[in-house]
Every structure is written in C-alpha cells, then in structure tokens.
Design an enzyme around this catalytic site. Structure first.
Site, PDB file in Angstrom:
ATOM      1  N   LYS A 158       0.814  -1.222   0.000  1.00 18.63           N
ATOM      2  CA  LYS A 158       0.000   0.000   0.000  1.00 18.63           C
ATOM      3  C   LYS A 158       0.838   1.258   0.000  1.00 18.63           C
ATOM      4  O   LYS A 158       0.366   2.315  -0.392  1.00 18.63           O
ATOM      5  CB  LYS A 158      -0.923   0.019   1.220  1.00 18.63           C
ATOM      6  CG  LYS A 158      -2.110  -0.897   1.075  1.00 18.63           C
ATOM      7  CD  LYS A 158      -3.174  -0.480   2.055  1.00 18.63           C
ATOM      8  CE  LYS A 158      -4.384  -1.380   1.977  1.00 18.63           C
ATOM      9  NZ  LYS A 158      -5.364  -1.018   3.002  1.00 18.63           N
ATOM     10  N   LYS A 199      -8.569 -11.270  -6.584  1.00 15.99           N
ATOM     11  CA  LYS A 199      -9.740 -11.301  -5.720  1.00 15.99           C
ATOM     12  C   LYS A 199     -10.734 -10.207  -6.092  1.00 15.99           C
ATOM     13  O   LYS A 199     -10.339  -9.094  -6.426  1.00 15.99           O
ATOM     14  CB  LYS A 199      -9.241 -11.088  -4.279  1.00 15.99           C
ATOM     15  CG  LYS A 199     -10.171 -11.565  -3.206  1.00 15.99           C
ATOM     16  CD  LYS A 199      -9.426 -11.616  -1.877  1.00 15.99           C
ATOM     17  CE  LYS A 199     -10.162 -10.816  -0.827  1.00 15.99           C
ATOM     18  NZ  LYS A 199      -9.561 -10.906   0.497  1.00 15.99           N
ATOM     19  N   LYS A 203     -13.558  -3.994  -4.155  1.00 16.45           N
ATOM     20  CA  LYS A 203     -14.208  -2.754  -4.569  1.00 16.45           C
ATOM     21  C   LYS A 203     -13.227  -1.785  -5.203  1.00 16.45           C
ATOM     22  O   LYS A 203     -13.612  -0.822  -5.826  1.00 16.45           O
ATOM     23  CB  LYS A 203     -14.938  -2.128  -3.382  1.00 16.45           C
ATOM     24  CG  LYS A 203     -14.177  -2.214  -2.094  1.00 16.45           C
ATOM     25  CD  LYS A 203     -15.101  -2.403  -0.907  1.00 16.45           C
ATOM     26  CE  LYS A 203     -14.268  -2.803   0.316  1.00 16.45           C
ATOM     27  NZ  LYS A 203     -15.040  -3.118   1.472  1.00 16.45           N
TER      28      LYS A 203
END
Ligand code: TRP
Length: 338
Positions: A114, A200, A203
């Site tokens: 991230k 996966k 959103k």
C-alpha cells in the site's frame, strides 16, 4: 462458547466477495450447533489510514453497518458495533505501539504494497497510521479476549503479528492477553474479479464490471455476469488453473445456492457458456433479493440503526473496560478513575 472477533472495513460498498466469503458464514453460524460468542466490528479507524473523504467515510460506515444487519447479523445474538465508538481500541493501540517494533511493522507485506501503490503517495508521505494499521488490528482482537479470528488469507501476516504481540506482552508484563488463533475459510472464500479472475473481487478493482455490489439491481448484476471473462473452449468445467473465469462463476453459483461445486458443475456440464451465465445471474439476483429488501427497510429507519449500534458500542465498551484495567495494571499505569 468460543469468543470470535472479526472486523470489516467501511471502504466503498459491500460486494459479493465479502458477503459470500465472510458475512454469510457469520450469519449462518449464529444459529448453528457450533454457535460462537461473536463480535463483529465496522473498523472505521482503519479506513482512515489512506487518503479518504470524511463525508464518504460517514456514509460508508452507516451503510456497511446497515448492510450487515440486512444480511442477517442479529444484534441480539452477535455483538455488532463501530470501532471508533469504543475508545479503548485507540487506547490499547497506543500501549501496544510500545511492544511492536519498527522492524516487524516495516516487514508487513500489506504495508509495503500500500505504501507504493497509491497514486500521489510517496514512501515519505505514507502516514504513520498506515504503518500502524496492524497494531490497531491487534488491539481490536486482544481487547476482547478473542480466541478465534475468522479472516481472509490476505490477513494471515497481520494475525500472526497479533499473536506475537500478545505473547511478547504476556512475557514482558505477565499473563494478560488471550493469544488468538486465525481461522481461514476454505470454500467459497475466494470470489474472484469477473473481469480479471486471477485476482480477488474487490471494490478497488480497475473495472466496475468486475465487482458485483450487494446493492446492484438485477439488470446490473445480469450485465456484469454476462460480460464476465470466460476462458477459451466452451466447456463448463471446474479448473481454476486453466479455466479461472468459468471456475469463478461455478464458485459463485455453488456459494449462492448452497450447493457443492461438483453438484453445480455436473448440472451445467453439457451447457454452453451463455446458458450457464444466465443461470448464475439469476441465482445471484435471487439470493440478494431478500437482503436488498431488508436493507431498504432498515435504511429507511436510520434512528433504529443508530440505536442498535449505540447498544452494541455500550456492550463492547463494558467488555473492553475489564481487559483494559488488567492491561493498565500490567504496564504500570494508574487505574482509570471510576
Ligand atoms: N485488516 C482487516 C481487513 O482488511 C480488517 C480488520 C481490522 C480486522 N481489525 C480486525 C479483521 C480485527 C479481523 C480482526 O480485512
């Protein structure tokens, strides 16, 4: 009964992957013979660790809590609350910050991913909150004497850290925390992106067509499933390695109809992709229909949802207060005045 704790982040809207992989299992477990003493937490403090919009966070938190209720989390059986409404999460995080080391946090793969991935974020401008994310997660878990943490595969390393922190703390300050164990669901756990079936469903996917949102209307669901990437050949067969697209649709169909993969595979073995996709779309639409209906009813009564969350926070606070008195004594803080 085993104490179980899990957290779910209010970022964006809830999608089919979360629902099938986690929430449906939580719901089913509430009335099963292997019933557990479950606590489910909407982790809004975790959602603040990357750049976000305050109004959106407020909305996402409310909608996620409402959706969990609509999906069947029964607040009389499970404890449902919002993380930031129980102040001990941040408090215990601070105490655990002095047990966790810079070195081990730096090695967290999710932090590494991230801290490079976000647009406009340089390694220097990554927040201390993102770095500290796993310590807050450990606080969530340890605050309730949690024994089991049902969690996705991508959270293994964070769970391991929670265990390490609990053991290190106990060793240094005396036995204080229960050392939690992760439980990793095996089937139906990994619903993949419809457009990119090797990653996966999430959103934050590149294309909105790849993700089915729980509040998508029947037309949107049908469109997304019909445009799902399928594989070369024309055979409906479960083979995640060579046919990831078709296998994902089989996985979805099995999950939403509560059947096994071999059963649905056998049912469609002679069908073409078109008929198969139509059946998957219909099954998903039908399985979400009652959830969407309950969502509408609940969303129309925000005061009731607020009342349920306030009650959850109050019960969580009472449990957390007991553990915090133990922690304060162990680390040498004065007891909190009553
Ligand atoms: N990090 C988890 C995730 O992204 C969310 C989470 C926060 C959590 N605190 C938790 C999960 C405690 C389980 C237990 O999915």
């Amino acid at each position: 009964m085993a104490r179980v704790f899990s957290g779910i982040k209010p970022t964006g809207e809830m999608q089919l992957g979360n629902y099938v992989g986690a929430v449906r299992r939580w719901v089913a477990q509430q009335h099963a013979p292997d019933q557990v003493d479950a606590i489910y937490c909407v982790v809004d403090l975790h959602a603040m660790t990357v750049p976000y919009d305050p109004a959106e966070l407020t909305g996402s938190t409310r909608r996620l809590a409402t959706m969990l209720l609509a999906a069947g989390i029964d607040p009389d059986v499970s404890l449902l609350f919002v993380q930031s409404q129980v102040s001990q999460h941040a408090e215990l995080c601070w105490i655990l910050n002095n047990v966790a080391t810079f070195g081990e946090l730096r090695r967290m793969t999710q932090f590494k991913d991230k801290s490079v991935q976000h647009s406009g974020v340089t390694p220097e401008s990554v927040t201390a909150g993102l770095f500290d994310y796993p310590v807050l997660m450990a606080a969530d878990i340890l605050l309730y004497d949690t024994e089991e943490v049902p969690i996705g595969d991508d959270q293994r390393q964070h769970l391991e850290l929670s265990r390490d922190l609990a053991m290190r703390f106990n060793h240094r300050f005396g036995n204080t925390f229960v050392v939690p164990k992760g439980t990793f669901p095996t089937t139906g756990a990994r619903i993949m992106d419809l457009q990119n079936p090797t990653s996966k469903m999430s959103k934050s996917a590149d294309s909105p067509l790849g993700t089915i949102l729980l509040l998508d209307d029947p037309a949107a669901i049908t469109k997304k499933i019909k445009s799902a990437v399928t594989d070369s050949g024309s055979e409906v067969r479960y083979d995640p390695e060579n046919k990831p697209g078709v296998s994902n649709l089989l996985e979805i169909l099995a999950a939403v109809t509560d059947q096994t993969i071999p059963t649905v595979e056998a049912e469609f073995s002679g069908s073409g992709y078109g008929a198969f996709k139509a059946a998957v779309a219909e099954a998903v639409v039908e399985s979400l229909r009652p959830v969407q209906k309950r969502y509408e009813t609940l969303a129309a009564d925000p005061v009731e949802v607020e009342r349920i969350l306030a009650n959850g926070a109050q019960r969580a606070e009472a449990l957390a207060a007991v553990v915090m008195q133990r922690v304060r004594r162990a680390v040498g803080l004065l007891p909190r005045p009553l």
